[in-house]
Scaffold this motif. Sequence first.
Motif, PDB file in Angstrom:
ATOM      1  N   ASN A 234       0.848  -1.193   0.000  1.00  0.00           N
ATOM      2  CA  ASN A 234       0.000   0.000   0.000  1.00  0.00           C
ATOM      3  C   ASN A 234       0.891   1.253   0.000  1.00  0.00           C
ATOM      4  O   ASN A 234       2.105   1.165   0.170  1.00  0.00           O
ATOM      5  N   TRP A 235       0.270   2.382  -0.189  1.00  0.00           N
ATOM      6  CA  TRP A 235       1.050   3.628  -0.324  1.00  0.00           C
ATOM      7  C   TRP A 235       1.811   3.984   0.946  1.00  0.00           C
ATOM      8  O   TRP A 235       2.897   4.540   0.879  1.00  0.00           O
ATOM      9  N   GLN A 236       1.248   3.688   2.132  1.00  0.00           N
ATOM     10  CA  GLN A 236       1.926   4.040   3.382  1.00  0.00           C
ATOM     11  C   GLN A 236       3.207   3.218   3.570  1.00  0.00           C
ATOM     12  O   GLN A 236       4.266   3.762   3.902  1.00  0.00           O
ATOM     13  N   THR A 237       3.102   1.927   3.369  1.00  0.00           N
ATOM     14  CA  THR A 237       4.275   1.071   3.513  1.00  0.00           C
ATOM     15  C   THR A 237       5.336   1.432   2.478  1.00  0.00           C
ATOM     16  O   THR A 237       6.523   1.550   2.811  1.00  0.00           O
ATOM     17  N   GLN A 238       4.933   1.631   1.241  1.00  0.00           N
ATOM     18  CA  GLN A 238       5.877   1.993   0.187  1.00  0.00           C
ATOM     19  C   GLN A 238       6.539   3.349   0.467  1.00  0.00           C
ATOM     20  O   GLN A 238       7.753   3.500   0.291  1.00  0.00           O
ATOM     21  N   SER A 239       5.757   4.309   0.927  1.00  0.00           N
ATOM     22  CA  SER A 239       6.318   5.634   1.245  1.00  0.00           C
ATOM     23  C   SER A 239       7.309   5.535   2.400  1.00  0.00           C
ATOM     24  O   SER A 239       8.380   6.159   2.371  1.00  0.00           O
ATOM     25  N   GLY A 240       6.962   4.774   3.429  1.00  0.00           N
ATOM     26  CA  GLY A 240       7.849   4.604   4.574  1.00  0.00           C
ATOM     27  C   GLY A 240       9.167   3.962   4.179  1.00  0.00           C
ATOM     28  O   GLY A 240      10.243   4.407   4.590  1.00  0.00           O
ATOM     29  N   ILE A 241       9.101   2.908   3.354  1.00  0.00           N
ATOM     30  CA  ILE A 241      10.319   2.246   2.884  1.00  0.00           C
ATOM     31  C   ILE A 241      11.146   3.210   2.031  1.00  0.00           C
ATOM     32  O   ILE A 241      12.381   3.271   2.162  1.00  0.00           O
ATOM     33  N   ALA A 242      10.501   3.996   1.193  1.00  0.00           N
ATOM     34  CA  ALA A 242      11.212   4.960   0.344  1.00  0.00           C
ATOM     35  C   ALA A 242      11.906   6.030   1.194  1.00  0.00           C
ATOM     36  O   ALA A 242      13.071   6.372   0.945  1.00  0.00           O
ATOM     37  N   ILE A 243      11.227   6.540   2.204  1.00  0.00           N
ATOM     38  CA  ILE A 243      11.814   7.580   3.070  1.00  0.00           C
ATOM     39  C   ILE A 243      13.041   7.040   3.791  1.00  0.00           C
ATOM     40  O   ILE A 243      14.101   7.678   3.825  1.00  0.00           O
ATOM     41  N   ILE A 244      12.928   5.854   4.370  1.00  0.00           N
ATOM     42  CA  ILE A 244      14.062   5.277   5.100  1.00  0.00           C
ATOM     43  C   ILE A 244      15.210   4.964   4.147  1.00  0.00           C
ATOM     44  O   ILE A 244      16.376   5.231   4.444  1.00  0.00           O
ATOM     45  N   SER A 245      14.903   4.425   2.962  1.00  0.00           N
ATOM     46  CA  SER A 245      15.954   4.101   1.982  1.00  0.00           C
ATOM     47  C   SER A 245      16.694   5.356   1.519  1.00  0.00           C
ATOM     48  O   SER A 245      17.934   5.378   1.467  1.00  0.00           O
ATOM     49  N   ILE A 246      15.968   6.387   1.196  1.00  0.00           N
ATOM     50  CA  ILE A 246      16.587   7.637   0.745  1.00  0.00           C
ATOM     51  C   ILE A 246      17.422   8.244   1.872  1.00  0.00           C
ATOM     52  O   ILE A 246      18.516   8.764   1.631  1.00  0.00           O
ATOM     53  N   SER A 247      16.940   8.169   3.108  1.00  0.00           N
ATOM     54  CA  SER A 247      17.691   8.703   4.254  1.00  0.00           C
ATOM     55  C   SER A 247      19.013   7.971   4.433  1.00  0.00           C
ATOM     56  O   SER A 247      20.065   8.597   4.628  1.00  0.00           O
ATOM     57  N   ILE A 248      18.967   6.639   4.351  1.00  0.00           N
ATOM     58  CA  ILE A 248      20.197   5.844   4.515  1.00  0.00           C
ATOM     59  C   ILE A 248      21.179   6.147   3.390  1.00  0.00           C
ATOM     60  O   ILE A 248      22.370   6.358   3.631  1.00  0.00           O
ATOM     61  N   LEU A 249      20.685   6.201   2.153  1.00  0.00           N
ATOM     62  CA  LEU A 249      21.562   6.497   1.015  1.00  0.00           C
ATOM     63  C   LEU A 249      22.181   7.896   1.118  1.00  0.00           C
ATOM     64  O   LEU A 249      23.383   8.063   0.904  1.00  0.00           O
ATOM     65  N   SER A 250      21.361   8.895   1.452  1.00  0.00           N
ATOM     66  CA  SER A 250      21.905  10.266   1.527  1.00  0.00           C
ATOM     67  C   SER A 250      22.899  10.390   2.677  1.00  0.00           C
ATOM     68  O   SER A 250      23.901  11.117   2.556  1.00  0.00           O
ATOM     69  N   LYS A 251      22.665   9.677   3.769  1.00  0.00           N
ATOM     70  CA  LYS A 251      23.609   9.743   4.888  1.00  0.00           C
ATOM     71  C   LYS A 251      24.954   9.122   4.482  1.00  0.00           C
ATOM     72  O   LYS A 251      26.014   9.626   4.848  1.00  0.00           O
ATOM     73  N   LYS A 252      24.911   8.032   3.713  1.00  0.00           N
ATOM     74  CA  LYS A 252      26.162   7.401   3.255  1.00  0.00           C
ATOM     75  C   LYS A 252      26.855   8.247   2.203  1.00  0.00           C
ATOM     76  O   LYS A 252      28.074   8.375   2.194  1.00  0.00           O
ATOM     77  N   ILE A 253      26.077   8.849   1.309  1.00  0.00           N
ATOM     78  CA  ILE A 253      26.660   9.675   0.259  1.00  0.00           C
ATOM     79  C   ILE A 253      27.337  10.920   0.833  1.00  0.00           C
ATOM     80  O   ILE A 253      28.454  11.271   0.465  1.00  0.00           O
ATOM     81  N   PHE A 254      26.673  11.579   1.778  1.00  0.00           N
ATOM     82  CA  PHE A 254      27.223  12.797   2.371  1.00  0.00           C
ATOM     83  C   PHE A 254      28.112  12.516   3.579  1.00  0.00           C
ATOM     84  O   PHE A 254      28.600  13.433   4.219  1.00  0.00           O
ATOM     85  N   LYS A 255      28.306  11.226   3.895  1.00  0.00           N
ATOM     86  CA  LYS A 255      29.204  10.789   4.981  1.00  0.00           C
ATOM     87  C   LYS A 255      28.961  11.538   6.264  1.00  0.00           C
ATOM     88  O   LYS A 255      29.868  12.104   6.873  1.00  0.00           O
ATOM     89  N   ASN A 256      27.746  11.540   6.684  1.00  0.00           N
ATOM     90  CA  ASN A 256      27.375  12.234   7.911  1.00  0.00           C
ATOM     91  C   ASN A 256      27.317  11.240   9.042  1.00  0.00           C
ATOM     92  O   ASN A 256      26.497  10.544   9.328  1.00  0.00           O
TER      93      ASN A 256
END
Length: 163
Positions: A141-163
Amino acid sequence: MIQLEMENIINEINISAWQSKSDWFYITLFKTHTDTNNLFLEKESENIRAFQPIMNQESVQLGFHMRNNIEYFDIEQDISNNMAFINLHYPTSSLTDIVNLDKNILNKTSQNSRNSIYKWLYLSGSALIVNGLINQKSYNNWQTQSGIAIISISILSKKIFKN
């Protein structure tokens, strides 16, 4: 700014101020009488170490033990409200001290702000996932997909920007 509330307005020529070498800034109100016990700072300021009113024969002197020297001051009056405003100006070298703040302090603040954003993103993504799993019959459903997308993007951006 120092705001003085008075019973009667004082002629501007009867107000003077000066900076001593001992970090005290004095305002003298000539041809004025008051009970110095009734004089107090309404709002505490980190720039003022101490306040001392002094009653003389024909004047009241207000002493402010300042943390920084006052280079310039100007006096304005609001005749309709019986108020005087003394604007205190620090030396321009004080402004350069503010500009030259320790870069480590700014970097720590910036890093703490980024960490707070990531924590907020993880929390909101997790909340969406849990809400999608509990309230929907299908896991897709949209809620589960949105939640997974938010967490995935957060993890990727944190690794990319090495924070």
